[in-house]
Design a protein around this motif. Structure first.
Motif, PDB file in Angstrom:
ATOM      1  N   SER A 267       0.855  -1.191   0.000  1.00  0.00           N
ATOM      2  CA  SER A 267       0.000   0.000   0.000  1.00  0.00           C
ATOM      3  C   SER A 267       0.890   1.240   0.000  1.00  0.00           C
ATOM      4  N   ALA A 268       0.305   2.328  -0.454  1.00  0.00           N
ATOM      5  CA  ALA A 268       1.012   3.609  -0.433  1.00  0.00           C
ATOM      6  C   ALA A 268       0.328   4.483   0.613  1.00  0.00           C
ATOM      7  N   ILE A 269       1.097   4.943   1.562  1.00  0.00           N
ATOM      8  CA  ILE A 269       0.552   5.775   2.632  1.00  0.00           C
ATOM      9  C   ILE A 269       0.780   7.235   2.263  1.00  0.00           C
ATOM     10  N   THR A 270      -0.301   7.971   2.128  1.00  0.00           N
ATOM     11  CA  THR A 270      -0.217   9.384   1.774  1.00  0.00           C
ATOM     12  C   THR A 270      -0.958  10.193   2.829  1.00  0.00           C
ATOM     13  N   GLY A 271      -0.721  11.474   2.844  1.00  0.00           N
ATOM     14  CA  GLY A 271      -1.401  12.353   3.791  1.00  0.00           C
ATOM     15  C   GLY A 271      -2.242  13.381   3.054  1.00  0.00           C
ATOM     16  N   ALA A 272      -3.221  13.888   3.750  1.00  0.00           N
ATOM     17  CA  ALA A 272      -4.072  14.920   3.178  1.00  0.00           C
ATOM     18  C   ALA A 272      -4.703  15.723   4.302  1.00  0.00           C
ATOM     19  N   SER A 273      -4.793  17.027   4.098  1.00  0.00           N
ATOM     20  CA  SER A 273      -5.456  17.879   5.086  1.00  0.00           C
ATOM     21  C   SER A 273      -6.667  18.589   4.487  1.00  0.00           C
ATOM     22  N   ARG A 274      -6.874  18.402   3.172  1.00  0.00           N
ATOM     23  CA  ARG A 274      -8.031  19.012   2.507  1.00  0.00           C
ATOM     24  C   ARG A 274      -8.672  17.974   1.583  1.00  0.00           C
ATOM     25  N   PRO A 275      -9.982  18.076   1.354  1.00  0.00           N
ATOM     26  CA  PRO A 275     -10.665  17.104   0.496  1.00  0.00           C
ATOM     27  C   PRO A 275     -10.042  16.976  -0.894  1.00  0.00           C
ATOM     28  N   GLU A 276      -9.604  18.070  -1.484  1.00  0.00           N
ATOM     29  CA  GLU A 276      -9.017  17.980  -2.826  1.00  0.00           C
ATOM     30  C   GLU A 276      -7.718  17.174  -2.820  1.00  0.00           C
ATOM     31  N   GLN A 277      -7.021  17.161  -1.691  1.00  0.00           N
ATOM     32  CA  GLN A 277      -5.808  16.349  -1.589  1.00  0.00           C
ATOM     33  C   GLN A 277      -6.157  14.862  -1.544  1.00  0.00           C
ATOM     34  N   VAL A 278      -7.258  14.529  -0.898  1.00  0.00           N
ATOM     35  CA  VAL A 278      -7.715  13.133  -0.862  1.00  0.00           C
ATOM     36  C   VAL A 278      -8.017  12.666  -2.280  1.00  0.00           C
ATOM     37  N   HIS A 279      -8.727  13.488  -3.040  1.00  0.00           N
ATOM     38  CA  HIS A 279      -9.045  13.141  -4.428  1.00  0.00           C
ATOM     39  C   HIS A 279      -7.778  13.020  -5.274  1.00  0.00           C
ATOM     40  N   ALA A 280      -6.840  13.936  -5.079  1.00  0.00           N
ATOM     41  CA  ALA A 280      -5.582  13.893  -5.825  1.00  0.00           C
ATOM     42  C   ALA A 280      -4.784  12.638  -5.475  1.00  0.00           C
ATOM     43  N   ASN A 281      -4.828  12.208  -4.215  1.00  0.00           N
ATOM     44  CA  ASN A 281      -4.110  11.006  -3.795  1.00  0.00           C
ATOM     45  C   ASN A 281      -4.755   9.733  -4.346  1.00  0.00           C
ATOM     46  N   ALA A 282      -6.067   9.753  -4.541  1.00  0.00           N
ATOM     47  CA  ALA A 282      -6.770   8.571  -5.041  1.00  0.00           C
ATOM     48  C   ALA A 282      -6.683   8.449  -6.559  1.00  0.00           C
ATOM     49  N   ALA A 283      -6.525   9.538  -7.254  1.00  0.00           N
ATOM     50  CA  ALA A 283      -6.543   9.535  -8.716  1.00  0.00           C
ATOM     51  C   ALA A 283      -5.508   8.603  -9.351  1.00  0.00           C
ATOM     52  N   PRO A 284      -4.282   8.519  -8.857  1.00  0.00           N
ATOM     53  CA  PRO A 284      -3.284   7.667  -9.511  1.00  0.00           C
ATOM     54  C   PRO A 284      -3.628   6.181  -9.513  1.00  0.00           C
ATOM     55  N   SER A 285      -4.573   5.746  -8.684  1.00  0.00           N
ATOM     56  CA  SER A 285      -4.907   4.320  -8.651  1.00  0.00           C
ATOM     57  C   SER A 285      -5.485   3.843  -9.973  1.00  0.00           C
ATOM     58  N   GLY A 286      -6.031   4.750 -10.772  1.00  0.00           N
ATOM     59  CA  GLY A 286      -6.588   4.361 -12.063  1.00  0.00           C
ATOM     60  C   GLY A 286      -5.720   4.718 -13.246  1.00  0.00           C
TER      61      GLY A 286
END
Length: 74
Positions: free
Chosen positions: A19-38
């Motif tokens: 797994s890749a552990i990433t951090g996020a403090s804003r909703p747009e960062q969560v979306h940006a972190n999830a995008a590479p999975s596809g």
């Protein structure tokens, strides 16, 4: 493609990474972190990344400094 997207997409396709552990403090960062999975990376791009990294990626387990094989440390 941004460098963070490329980096996460590359990490996520590695067999030795669970797994890749990433951090996020804003909703747009969560979306940006999830995008590479596809993201599908072309063979040419993967070759270029592997050549750029050289022998930097660790592809097998290595022991931490001071650890001994077969000994479980806490």
């Amino acid at each position: 493609m941004t460098m963070p997207t490329l980096a996460l997409a590359w990490v996520l396709r590695r067999d030795e990474v669970a797994s890749a552990i990433t951090g996020a403090s804003r909703p747009e960062q969560v979306h940006a972190n999830a995008a590479p999975s596809g993201v599908e990376l072309s063979d040419d791009l993967l070759t270029a990344v592997d050549e750029a990294l050289g022998d930097v990626p660790v592809t097998e387990p290595t022991l931490a400094p001071g650890a001994r094989p077969g000994v479980k440390h806490r």
